[in-house]
Design an enzyme around this catalytic site. Structure first.
Site, PDB file in Angstrom:
ATOM      1  N   SER A  73       0.803  -1.235   0.000  1.00 61.97           N
ATOM      2  CA  SER A  73       0.000   0.000   0.000  1.00 61.97           C
ATOM      3  C   SER A  73       0.834   1.281   0.000  1.00 61.97           C
ATOM      4  CB  SER A  73      -0.931   0.014   1.209  1.00 61.97           C
ATOM      5  OG  SER A  73      -2.048  -0.804   0.960  1.00 61.97           O
ATOM      6  N   LYS A  76       0.652   3.298  -3.102  1.00 63.02           N
ATOM      7  CA  LYS A  76      -0.542   4.099  -3.410  1.00 63.02           C
ATOM      8  C   LYS A  76      -0.289   5.601  -3.284  1.00 63.02           C
ATOM      9  CE  LYS A  76      -3.595   0.469  -1.576  1.00 63.02           C
ATOM     10  NZ  LYS A  76      -4.422   0.114  -0.402  1.00 63.02           N
ATOM     11  N   TYR A 203      -2.396  -2.549 -10.793  1.00 67.62           N
ATOM     12  CA  TYR A 203      -2.468  -2.335  -9.333  1.00 67.62           C
ATOM     13  C   TYR A 203      -1.633  -3.378  -8.568  1.00 67.62           C
ATOM     14  CZ  TYR A 203      -4.438  -2.418  -4.606  1.00 67.62           C
ATOM     15  OH  TYR A 203      -4.574  -2.439  -3.234  1.00 67.62           O
ATOM     16  N   TYR A 255      -4.057   3.122   7.949  1.00 67.55           N
ATOM     17  CA  TYR A 255      -5.373   2.474   7.988  1.00 67.55           C
ATOM     18  C   TYR A 255      -6.202   3.047   9.116  1.00 67.55           C
ATOM     19  CZ  TYR A 255      -2.345  -0.793   5.479  1.00 67.55           C
ATOM     20  OH  TYR A 255      -1.434  -1.345   4.647  1.00 67.55           O
ATOM     21  N   VAL A 273       1.059  -3.952   3.802  1.00 65.24           N
ATOM     22  CA  VAL A 273       0.898  -5.259   4.454  1.00 65.24           C
ATOM     23  C   VAL A 273       2.167  -6.107   4.445  1.00 65.24           C
ATOM     24  CG1 VAL A 273      -1.590  -5.562   4.242  1.00 65.24           C
ATOM     25  CG2 VAL A 273      -0.113  -6.290   2.399  1.00 65.24           C
TER      26      VAL A 273
HETATM   27  N1  GLN Z   1      -1.685  -5.349  -2.472  1.00 67.17           N
HETATM   28  C1  GLN Z   1      -2.350  -5.248  -1.205  1.00 67.17           C
HETATM   29  C2  GLN Z   1      -3.837  -5.448  -1.353  1.00 67.17           C
HETATM   30  O1  GLN Z   1      -4.412  -4.917  -2.238  1.00 67.17           O
HETATM   31  C3  GLN Z   1      -2.066  -3.930  -0.583  1.00 67.17           C
HETATM   32  C4  GLN Z   1      -2.815  -3.737   0.707  1.00 67.17           C
HETATM   33  C5  GLN Z   1      -2.040  -3.104   1.780  1.00 67.17           C
HETATM   34  O2  GLN Z   1      -0.829  -2.999   1.781  1.00 67.17           O
HETATM   35  N2  GLN Z   1      -2.780  -2.712   2.774  1.00 67.17           N
HETATM   36  O3  GLN Z   1      -4.462  -6.124  -0.584  1.00 67.17           O
END
Ligand code: GLN
Length: 319
Positions: A73, A76, A203, A255, A273
């Protein structure tokens, strides 16, 4: 005691950082390595590494700072800035909102409840998938090449690449992200011309870009200086778009624990994650952390503990 200037602080930090890392490492036991992407489950649970970079490129690297991991994430934040550069604010915020959700990062809940189909913000999965669809490029490969070039640019001319195993592992198991994306398609957030699987492929790839703490710290440094790389003196990202990205990092970068993180640490940060965290102290440092063991809210337990220790000891809160 507040220490004046990043250089003095850097010397102070150098002496104490190994002890802080070892104390924070003990908190790895409170969490678990993510396993919903099977390939991520291989990460070493006890690992903890950090890199702190100052504006002249001076670097502190401690613990398992040479471990490489995927951005997940954290990517992003950068795809958001690239989408803003490609579409402007109006173009991006026609598709995603600006508010934190209070739900999990992959939640479906508010997608249907409030403004049907429009994701609340660009850092939850639904919002990030919508943002990815906005990145210019004729083919998924062309879009991904632009994303990688932008990441490499922001990382001071790095040579980042997609970890193919992690990409495949996520793509093969991403039932929830697929359902989010098809829901966006149904609600025309992903327009008629957009192929859902193409967007998902880009993505998953940008989430699977492999990186180290030092490279993350280098990227964070550019954000700490509002889009200007203090090492080269070049403006790499428009200041306004960095400002937008940092606002989202503060509101929802950690988050559902972003509020607690703002109270206890008080600096813009984004976690992934894989256990990575990108953080920055405005006008002073870029920071990259890896600690694969995640707490119940999805953030690195040892990484957050380390940032709490550093922020309270070094007075980093922006508030
Ligand atoms: N690639 C992961 C997902 O889409 C990224 C999520 C994350 O890092 N929170 O679930």
């Amino acid at each position: 005691m507040e220490m004046e200037g990043w250089k003095i602080s850097m010397d102070e930090i150098r002496n104490i950082l190994p002890a802080w890392v070892e104390a924070s490492r003990l908190h790895a036991g409170e969490g678990r390595v993510a396993s919903y992407i099977p390939e991520l489950a291989k990460a070493p649970q006890q690992a903890l590494g950090i890199a702190v970079m100052g504006p002249d490129g001076s670097l502190l690297a401690e613990g398992d700072s040479s471990l490489s991991f995927t951005m997940q994430s954290i990517s992003k934040v950068f795809t958001l800035m690239l989408a803003l550069m490609d579409n402007g604010e109006e173009g991006v915020f026609a598709k995603v909102g600006m508010e934190p959700t209070g739900d999990d990062f992959n939640s479906m809940l508010k997608l249907e409840l409030v403004e049907p189909g429009k994701p609340f913000n660009p850092l939850i999965n639904a919002g990030a998938i919508a943002v990815t669809s906005l990145i210019s490029g004729d083919t998924p490969a062309a879009k991904m090449a632009r994303i990688l070039a932008f990441f490499n640019h922001a990382a001071g001319g790095a040579d980042l690449a997609v970890n193919a195993d992690v990409y495949r592992s996520e793509s093969a198991t991403a039932h929830r992200n697929r359902s989010l994306a098809y829901f966006l398609k149904d609600n025309e957030v992903l327009g008629e011309e957009i192929d859902v699987e193409d967007v998902l492929s880009v993505y998953f790839q940008h989430c699977a870009v492999e990186i180290t703490c030092v490279q993350l710290a280098r990227m964070a440094l550019v954000l700490a200086f509002n889009g200007t790389d203090p090492i080269s003196g070049r403006q790499l990202i428009p200041r306004r778009y960095v400002q937008i990205a940092k606002s989202f990092m503060l509101m929802c970068g950690m988050y559902n624990a972003s509020g607690e993180f703002a109270v206890k640490v008080g600096i813009p940060a984004k976690s992934g994650v894989s256990g990575g965290i990108l953080a920055l102290v405005p006008g002073r440092y870029g920071i990259g952390i890896i600690g694969p063991s995640l707490g119940s809210k999805g953030n690195s337990t040892s990484g957050v503990h380390l940032l709490e220790t550093m922020s309270s000891s070094l007075n980093w809160s922006i508030f």
